[in-house]
Write a protein that holds these residues in place. Structure first.
Motif, mmCIF file in Angstrom:
data_model
loop_
_atom_site.group_PDB
_atom_site.id
_atom_site.type_symbol
_atom_site.label_atom_id
_atom_site.label_comp_id
_atom_site.label_asym_id
_atom_site.label_seq_id
_atom_site.Cartn_x
_atom_site.Cartn_y
_atom_site.Cartn_z
ATOM 1 N N TYR A 59 0.837 -1.204 0.000
ATOM 2 C CA TYR A 59 0.000 0.000 0.000
ATOM 3 C C TYR A 59 0.870 1.251 0.000
ATOM 4 C CZ TYR A 59 -3.310 3.522 1.619
ATOM 5 O OH TYR A 59 -4.074 4.658 1.740
ATOM 6 N N GLY A 60 1.942 1.221 0.783
ATOM 7 C CA GLY A 60 2.852 2.369 0.821
ATOM 8 C C GLY A 60 3.539 2.596 -0.514
ATOM 9 N N LEU A 61 3.904 1.529 -1.209
ATOM 10 C CA LEU A 61 4.532 1.695 -2.522
ATOM 11 C C LEU A 61 3.585 2.323 -3.538
ATOM 12 C CD1 LEU A 61 6.572 -1.604 -2.954
ATOM 13 C CD2 LEU A 61 7.464 0.718 -2.755
ATOM 14 N N PHE A 62 2.319 1.929 -3.504
ATOM 15 C CA PHE A 62 1.366 2.476 -4.466
ATOM 16 C C PHE A 62 0.960 3.904 -4.156
ATOM 17 C CE2 PHE A 62 0.325 -2.074 -5.411
ATOM 18 C CZ PHE A 62 0.775 -2.041 -6.720
ATOM 19 N N THR A 63 0.813 4.238 -2.881
ATOM 20 C CA THR A 63 0.315 5.571 -2.525
ATOM 21 C C THR A 63 1.417 6.535 -2.135
ATOM 22 O OG1 THR A 63 -0.010 4.961 -0.210
ATOM 23 C CG2 THR A 63 -1.868 4.598 -1.724
ATOM 24 N N GLY A 64 2.590 6.023 -1.777
ATOM 25 C CA GLY A 64 3.664 6.899 -1.314
ATOM 26 C C GLY A 64 3.508 7.293 0.146
ATOM 27 N N ASN A 65 2.536 6.728 0.838
ATOM 28 C CA ASN A 65 2.275 7.033 2.244
ATOM 29 C C ASN A 65 2.667 5.810 3.071
ATOM 30 O OD1 ASN A 65 1.350 7.905 4.686
ATOM 31 N ND2 ASN A 65 -0.822 7.826 4.146
ATOM 32 N N TYR A 66 3.709 5.940 3.877
ATOM 33 C CA TYR A 66 4.220 4.796 4.649
ATOM 34 C C TYR A 66 3.796 4.830 6.113
ATOM 35 C CZ TYR A 66 6.910 3.795 0.529
ATOM 36 O OH TYR A 66 7.270 3.480 -0.754
ATOM 37 N N VAL A 67 2.809 5.618 6.439
ATOM 38 C CA VAL A 67 2.293 5.663 7.806
ATOM 39 C C VAL A 67 1.683 4.319 8.218
ATOM 40 C CG1 VAL A 67 0.625 6.803 9.338
ATOM 41 C CG2 VAL A 67 1.989 8.156 7.744
#
Length: 95
Positions: A59-67
């Motif tokens: 999910y972080g790779l696709f959205t750029g959000n690693y929270v």
């Protein structure tokens, strides 16, 4: 001519019951059952943590959000730490 019934195969002539329970250990000792249960739970927890980290990392790779990765790791890191400490920590003398 009359046919005589074969008494060898008649269920009423058997001396044993059709089901004879075996006397002995069914599940092994309590220590063995506990060890298998701990092993199963450790594997399930470790696999679940890996899956959660992979999903949140994807999910972080696709959205750029690693929270979400930080959130998952902050919850699962103490659990993984406890598993590693239990299985690879100092050996306890149980005697």
């Amino acid at each position: 001519m009359r046919v005589q019934p074969d008494k060898k195969h008649h269920p009423a002539s058997q001396k044993k019951k059709p089901f004879q329970p075996a006397i002995g250990k069914d599940f092994g000792s309590v220590d063995e059952v506990e060890a298998r249960t701990r092993d199963f739970l450790a594997r399930v927890i470790a696999l679940g943590v890996m899956i959660m980290l992979l999903v949140s990392g994807g999910y972080g790779l696709f959205t750029g959000n690693y929270v979400p990765v930080v959130g998952v790791w902050s919850v699962t890191a103490p659990i993984i730490g406890a598993l590693v400490t239990y299985y690879f920590g100092p050996k306890r003398d149980t005697e």
